[in-house]
Design a protein around this motif. Structure first.
Motif, mmCIF file in Angstrom:
data_model
loop_
_atom_site.group_PDB
_atom_site.id
_atom_site.type_symbol
_atom_site.label_atom_id
_atom_site.label_comp_id
_atom_site.label_asym_id
_atom_site.label_seq_id
_atom_site.Cartn_x
_atom_site.Cartn_y
_atom_site.Cartn_z
ATOM 1 N N HIS A 37 -2.437 -4.986 -5.770
ATOM 2 C CA HIS A 37 -3.342 -5.304 -4.656
ATOM 3 C C HIS A 37 -2.567 -5.631 -3.374
ATOM 4 N N GLY A 38 -1.259 -5.842 -3.500
ATOM 5 C CA GLY A 38 -0.422 -6.097 -2.326
ATOM 6 C C GLY A 38 0.237 -4.846 -1.772
ATOM 7 N N TYR A 39 -0.226 -3.678 -2.220
ATOM 8 C CA TYR A 39 0.367 -2.410 -1.813
ATOM 9 C C TYR A 39 0.391 -2.277 -0.287
ATOM 10 N N GLY A 40 1.562 -1.945 0.212
ATOM 11 C CA GLY A 40 1.722 -1.729 1.643
ATOM 12 C C GLY A 40 1.858 -2.997 2.458
ATOM 13 N N MET A 70 -9.391 0.576 -11.652
ATOM 14 C CA MET A 70 -9.438 -0.880 -11.618
ATOM 15 C C MET A 70 -8.521 -1.435 -10.533
ATOM 16 N N GLU A 71 -7.327 -0.889 -10.409
ATOM 17 C CA GLU A 71 -6.386 -1.339 -9.378
ATOM 18 C C GLU A 71 -6.925 -1.040 -7.983
ATOM 19 N N LYS A 72 -7.560 0.101 -7.829
ATOM 20 C CA LYS A 72 -8.143 0.473 -6.539
ATOM 21 C C LYS A 72 -9.292 -0.461 -6.178
ATOM 22 N N VAL A 73 -10.101 -0.822 -7.162
ATOM 23 C CA VAL A 73 -11.206 -1.756 -6.916
ATOM 24 C C VAL A 73 -10.653 -3.108 -6.473
ATOM 25 N N GLY A 121 -8.889 1.046 0.835
ATOM 26 C CA GLY A 121 -9.421 0.876 -0.516
ATOM 27 C C GLY A 121 -10.643 1.745 -0.757
ATOM 28 N N ALA A 122 -11.552 1.773 0.207
ATOM 29 C CA ALA A 122 -12.739 2.624 0.078
ATOM 30 C C ALA A 122 -12.316 4.084 -0.052
ATOM 31 N N ILE A 126 3.844 -1.050 -4.996
ATOM 32 C CA ILE A 126 3.165 -0.630 -6.224
ATOM 33 C C ILE A 126 1.781 -0.109 -5.831
ATOM 34 N N LYS A 127 1.652 1.201 -5.792
ATOM 35 C CA LYS A 127 0.403 1.817 -5.333
ATOM 36 C C LYS A 127 -0.681 1.720 -6.403
ATOM 37 N N PRO A 128 -1.871 1.297 -6.022
ATOM 38 C CA PRO A 128 -2.980 1.283 -6.983
ATOM 39 C C PRO A 128 -3.263 2.699 -7.481
ATOM 40 N N GLU A 129 -3.262 2.870 -8.798
ATOM 41 C CA GLU A 129 -3.496 4.194 -9.379
ATOM 42 C C GLU A 129 -4.749 4.220 -10.240
ATOM 43 N N HIS A 130 -4.875 3.274 -11.148
ATOM 44 C CA HIS A 130 -6.062 3.202 -12.006
ATOM 45 C C HIS A 130 -7.252 2.765 -11.143
#
Length: 183
Positions: A88-91, A102-105, A157-158, A96-100
């Motif tokens: 969730h701290g990506y960028g 769940m991580e994107k949510v 995120g959207a 660590i880029k959200p991939e799943h």
């Protein structure tokens, strides 16, 4: 890890009511999304990710999403949990880029729950129960309102989820309405 174990770990590193409440709310929001998106069998895990996502923020703000990985590894927690919370701290503080999904949510809703909460307390009802997407969008455009909530992260995120900003806001409002931790 049970919900109570996650809450106990959160309380070990966070003493302020704001951070504790935020963890509980994001946990509830993540559980709602797990059920909504067809991951009901993983709802407990999604909730744990939400509870622990800011584990290190209060004590180690300069090492956010980095120190939490160390803490969780020392406690022998699952690498999937460690990766998900850190993503969730990506960028902002990690790569660590959200991939799943769940991580994107988590990435998309963490900042948004703060913005929605800030909009809700400005309303006469002080509640999300009667909050509309248009009210949130209006405040979203005002960069001085809840300035600590990154509009770029919410938009990104959207986009990661393939949703419009309106869809993300609407779903997150519904998730927050279902939370027992939202006033």
């Amino acid at each position: 890890m049970t919900k109570q174990e996650a809450l106990s770990l959160l309380e070990e590193y966070n003493k302020g009511e704001f951070h504790l409440k935020h963890g509980r709310i994001v946990g509830d929001v993540m559980r709602w999304f797990a059920n909504e998106l067809g991951y009901g069998d993983e709802a407990d895990f999604w909730e744990t990710v939400g509870i622990l996502h800011d584990l290190d923020f209060e004590m180690y703000p300069e090492e956010h999403c980095v120190k939490s990985q160390e803490i969780m590894r020392e406690k022998g927690l699952d690498e999937r949990l460690i990766r998900a919370t850190a993503s969730h701290g990506y960028g902002l503080c990690v790569d660590i880029k959200p991939e799943h999904e769940m991580e994107k949510v988590l990435y998309a809703t963490d900042e948004l729950t703060g913005l929605i909460g800030a909009v809700a307390i400005m309303r006469p009802s002080k509640s999300v129960s009667d909050l509309e997407v248009s009210s949130v969008k209006k405040k979203f455009k005002d960069k001085k309102f809840a300035a600590g909530c990154s509009r770029d992260v919410i938009r990104n995120g959207a986009e990661m989820l393939g949703w419009t900003l309106e869809e993300l806001i609407e779903k997150t409002i519904l998730a927050m309405r279902a939370s027992e931790n939202v006033d």
